[in-house]
Design an enzyme around this catalytic site. Sequence first.
Site, PDB file in Angstrom:
ATOM      1  N   TYR A 147       0.721  -1.087  -0.082  1.00 48.01           N
ATOM      2  CA  TYR A 147      -0.086  -0.065  -0.018  1.00 48.01           C
ATOM      3  C   TYR A 147       1.218   1.371   0.026  1.00 48.01           C
ATOM      4  CZ  TYR A 147      -3.399   3.538   1.899  1.00 48.01           C
ATOM      5  OH  TYR A 147      -4.097   4.653   1.933  1.00 48.01           O
ATOM      6  N   ASP A 242       9.480   2.758  -0.130  1.00 48.16           N
ATOM      7  CA  ASP A 242       8.450   3.384   0.510  1.00 48.16           C
ATOM      8  C   ASP A 242       8.505   3.252   1.973  1.00 48.16           C
ATOM      9  OD1 ASP A 242       6.139   4.602   1.611  1.00 48.16           O
ATOM     10  OD2 ASP A 242       4.741   3.407   0.613  1.00 48.16           O
ATOM     11  N   LYS A 270       4.156   9.108   8.565  1.00 45.16           N
ATOM     12  CA  LYS A 270       3.944   8.615  10.199  1.00 45.16           C
ATOM     13  C   LYS A 270       5.016   9.172  10.976  1.00 45.16           C
ATOM     14  CE  LYS A 270       1.102   4.890   8.288  1.00 45.16           C
ATOM     15  NZ  LYS A 270       1.183   4.196   6.970  1.00 45.16           N
TER      16      LYS A 270
HETATM   17  C1  LIG Z   1       0.469   4.731   5.797  1.00 36.35           C
HETATM   18  C2  LIG Z   1       1.241   4.541   4.595  1.00 36.35           C
HETATM   19  C3  LIG Z   1       1.141   5.429   3.280  1.00 36.35           C
HETATM   20  C4  LIG Z   1       0.180   6.372   3.490  1.00 36.35           C
HETATM   21  O1  LIG Z   1       0.500   7.201   4.140  1.00 36.35           O
HETATM   22  P1  LIG Z   1      -0.816   8.632   4.846  1.00 36.35           P
HETATM   23  O2  LIG Z   1      -0.105   9.359   5.600  1.00 36.35           O
HETATM   24  O3  LIG Z   1      -1.936   7.718   5.246  1.00 36.35           O
HETATM   25  O4  LIG Z   1      -1.334   9.160   3.472  1.00 36.35           O
HETATM   26  C5  LIG Z   1       1.821   4.850   2.402  1.00 36.35           C
HETATM   27  N1  LIG Z   1       2.758   4.056   2.258  1.00 36.35           N
HETATM   28  C6  LIG Z   1       3.003   3.343   3.288  1.00 36.35           C
HETATM   29  C7  LIG Z   1       4.119   2.092   3.284  1.00 36.35           C
HETATM   30  C8  LIG Z   1       2.366   3.321   4.508  1.00 36.35           C
HETATM   31  O5  LIG Z   1       2.186   2.573   5.454  1.00 36.35           O
END
Ligand SMILES: *Cc1c(COP(=O)(O)O)cnc(C)c1O
Length: 433
Positions: A147, A242, A270
């Site tokens: 994701y 990511d 995060k």
């Molecule tokens: C949470 C997450 C996102 C999205 O971040 P948001 O701040 O919710 O937009 C993207 N990539 C990874 C791996 C994530 O865990």
Amino acid sequence: MTNLNLAASHDAFARAKQLMPGGVNSPARAFGAVGGEPVFIASAKGAQLFDIDGNAYLDYVGSWGPMILGHAYPPVVDAVRSAAVGGTSFGAPTVGENELASLIIECVPSVERVRLVNSGTEATMSALRLARGFTGRPLVVKFAGNYHGHVDSLLVAAGSAAATLGAPNSPGVTPRAAADTLVLPYNDPAALVAVFAEHGPQIAAVIFEPVCGNMGVVVPTKEFRDALATQTKQHGALLICDEVMTGFRLSLGGAQQLLGITPDLTTLGKIVGGGLPVGAYGGRSDVMAHVLPEGKVFQAGTLSGNPLATAAGATTLRTLRDEPPYARLDALGEQLQTGLDQAATAVGLPHHVARVGSMVTLFFVDEEVTSWDVAARCDTALFAKYFWAMLRRGVYLPCSQYEALFISAAHTESDIQRTIDAARESLAEVAGG
Ligand SMILES: *Cc1c(COP(=O)(O)O)cnc(C)c1O
């Protein structure tokens, strides 16, 4: 087992559903994957959450990752408070931005320069635009079950809430937006080699979770990591790590430092905001030189790098650098992993406990989870029962099989033991029923 009184949460949710779609501002919060209604939170401190009915929970969600230092960590609260007094946003440069940017560059080995944004989604969206602008190529490779936020072109075979809802392709994402995204199975080096053999000159970037958390915890094999590095290099595509979830979580330098990965670009979110809305993307200086106004790839943000966000983020990163919690988090993670494994074995439930550091998933499937195909075979109905059995015992887990739970620096050995005891009772209950 004691039944929770959730009357106030029930009333609040009824009102929320009139006001907001599904009663929430982000779908995972609605408890859709486990049934029932969400708990409304009044406040939090350390490793504990308190709901509006007065129930207390040991928290393993940590706002879905950011709260590695625990809730309302006093230095972060103080930093935000004193920043707020000086004005919350100027739309002009501040030294707070220099501070957070320099901490990111110091901590994450592959990041030479960085741009601050407001969420993980913004970070991945911007990194993809930059990769396409830099290479002049259209295609992006992603992996099923990974994701990367709700970017149109990445909402294809996505994990997390998208996986839970069984709706990997969202209405509103046009076939053309999705057509520039190639989806491969995670941990399949041969598939990666094949896609580069066919589309190599058209591929701008490969984006991946360096330890996957969004289909539950899934670890990349050495062969897969090697193929990512060699294929992107050989074909002139950028490798985008990511680390929105894993950054500052698995080590100060993220999963890339732990596993020896050297990406061209990294996306962060995060933890980098310490509980306030911050994302970031950064990497090779020559690639970042293509971002406006130094280069021509457009990306902007009215509230990007605002004083509250940079104060919370910088205080969090400085604490992680100066008092690294990682060895202790790993020990607590191991304690929990062993305890959950023994508890599930004792009652004869098919399971696999995956863990890297303070990220843990108890999968209800009888083999190691290496890809979305395996994850999809989990007994999600059993997970739902386990989730509620744990909640009734005061343990707040992520409300889906396809998430990682997070341990924070505020958790103690006795918190973990209490959680294992609750899991032993809960698993016996769900195995019996
Ligand atoms: C949470 C997450 C996102 C999205 O971040 P948001 O701040 O919710 O937009 C993207 N990539 C990874 C791996 C994530 O865990």
